[in-house]
Design an enzyme around this catalytic site. Structure first.
Site, PDB file in Angstrom:
ATOM      1  CD  GLN A  61      -1.127  -0.150   3.725  1.00 54.65           C
ATOM      2  OE1 GLN A  61      -1.477  -1.284   4.031  1.00 54.65           O
ATOM      3  NE2 GLN A  61      -1.531   0.918   4.397  1.00 54.65           N
ATOM      4  CB  CYS A  67      -4.322  -1.368   5.805  1.00 55.22           C
ATOM      5  SG  CYS A  67      -5.267  -0.489   7.072  1.00 55.22           S
ATOM      6  CG  ASN A 384       1.011  -6.079   6.910  1.00 58.71           C
ATOM      7  OD1 ASN A 384       0.039  -5.383   6.582  1.00 58.71           O
ATOM      8  ND2 ASN A 384       1.872  -5.673   7.823  1.00 58.71           N
TER       9      ASN A 384
END
Length: 445
Positions: A61, A67, A384
């Protein structure tokens, strides 16, 4: 009062303990957390999990707070990859960013119109003006964008400088302009403007936002063609499809049948009740934020059921706490603060929420879990969206105790919750104040 005598007492007490001097040297050179890493705890995280879902390549990102979008699309793409028979796929995160900024601008200006009778110094007006179009969001806000606008492959609306760098001038300029627009609307009301006149002015103001987004993020596609080769080297071409049609066919998320569970063990939020948050949303006409507050073990069991069925899980947590970013470890004991700082942190989860110590700050994906012989979780595999240079090639290992203390929300298809939970989810939600900690947005970059 800080007297000379008291300060001398502090100094003498500090110097009397040799460990303080050693810690001071290490902390000054390396920082608190690096100097406090417990290597034994680090060794316990082997990044091996008994249950894992499919996943794509790690996303990034960059310097943005998207996120919640990245994690939602990363759960959706597992179905897309299967449907298309491809090794990897990535949705455009710029596409929903465009619509989120435009929808949040409309939501903010509409809220200003609805609150024109509030005094300028009211807490509500102060709250609305703080962050009119910040990057963050919650699952239901993104579900509304998916339902209204669909999604597109990344190549159809790729990243721009500003989509990857929202936290600098892009957000600052738009925020200042929206505050100016709010001032105009409130002054119009004070001068006798009707609601219809205020709404007409809002619609006029939103053109600035639209053209600003086209210039910074690019035009959004209405229809597109998409070509790809599958794992068997077969060529495919999808022609003349809309973003809504593309997501319905390939997205794999039925936004109408998802359930959000939270764990907020505070006295003001009884378990097995549903909650929403005032003045929190993106697309105004879509369903508002809604979640069922349950015990943490109920959240874990829903997540485990989904993972065992091959479905990755969107979740919100406080990644700023007890997370060693470089090695990708989330563990209550990863930092030996007792050794370096002389004290640990003793607040309960409820106290941390009540006293603004912790809240939901980041959204990621639960893509695996390591279960013991009794089916109880030991560690969790976390995907993530900070690129593959941090963590274990972009993945994190979360201890089950960390899950207890710093995980606040998951969203799963309704078939993974119990019948009783699904029944409770149908309750009319209790409205929380706009500044309630459970209204915090996942945004951490």
């Amino acid at each position: 009062m800080l007297t000379k005598e008291l300060l001398k007492k502090y100094k003498d007490q500090f110097n009397a303990n040799p460990a303080n001097l050693a810690s001071a040297h290490a902390i000054a050179e390396n920082g608190i957390n690096k100097s406090s890493i417990d290597l034994e705890v680090k060794r316990q995280h082997t990044f091996s999990f008994s249950e894992e879902t499919k996943h794509g390549e790690i996303t990034n990102q960059k310097r943005s707070g998207r996120c919640w979008m990245f994690s939602a699309l990363n759960t959706a793409r597992v179905h897309t990859m299967s449907e298309m028979n491809v090794e990897n796929f990535e949705f455009s995160q710029n596409y929903p960013l465009f619509w989120d900024k435009l929808e949040k601008s409309n939501y903010f200006l509409t809220s200003i119109i609805e609150t024109v009778e509030e005094p300028q110094d009211s807490r509500l007006i102060w709250h609305l003006l703080q962050a009119p179009i910040e990057d963050g969001g919650q699952w239901e806000m993104f579900a509304g964008l998916l339902h209204k606008y669909g999604a597109v492959p990344k190549s159809i609306m790729p990243e721009t400088f500003h989509s990857s760098n929202t936290i600098s001038e892009m957000n600052n300029i738009l925020t200042d302009k929206l505050r100016e627009f709010a001032s105009v609307l409130r002054k119009m009301y004070q001068n006798g403007a009707t609601t219809e006149e205020l709404e007409a002015k809002r619609d006029e103001q939103l053109y600035f936002v639209y053209q600003y987004l086209v210039k910074t993020l690019g035009p959004v596609p209405e229809k597109f063609d998409y070509a790809y080769r599958d794992k068997d080297d077969n060529f495919h071409k999808i022609e003349g499809i809309t973003p809504q049609e593309f997501f319905q066919q390939y997205g794999g998320i039925d936004v109408e049948h998802m359930v959000s569970l939270i764990n907020a063990p505070t006295a003001d939020k009884p378990y097995h009740k549903t909650y929403t948050v005032q003045y929190l949303g993106s697309a105004a006409e879509e369903r508002p934020v809604k979640y069922l507050n349950v015990e943490i073990d109920e959240i874990k069991q829903a997540a485990i059921r989904a993972i065992k069925d091959g479905k990755p899980v969107w979740f919100g947590c406080d990644v700023t706490k007890l997370t060693e970013r470089d090695s990708g470890i989330m563990d209550m004991n990863i930092f030996a603060y007792k050794d370096t700082l002389g004290e640990t942190f003793e607040m309960t989860k409820a106290e941390r929420l009540d006293y603004s110590v912790s809240m939901l700050t980041h959204a990621m994906v639960l893509s695996g879990v390591d279960l013991d012989e009794n089916g109880q979780p030991l560690t969790w595999k976390v995907e993530n969206s900070w690129g593959d240079k941090v963590g274990h090639k972009g993945f994190y290992s979360m201890s089950d105790e960390w899950f207890d203390e710093y995980t606040y929300q998951i969203t799963v298809p309704e078939k993974y919750v119990t019948e009783e939970e699904l029944k409770e989810y149908g309750q009319e939600p209790i409205q929380l104040k706009p500044w309630d900690p459970m209204g915090a947005l996942a945004w951490n970059k």
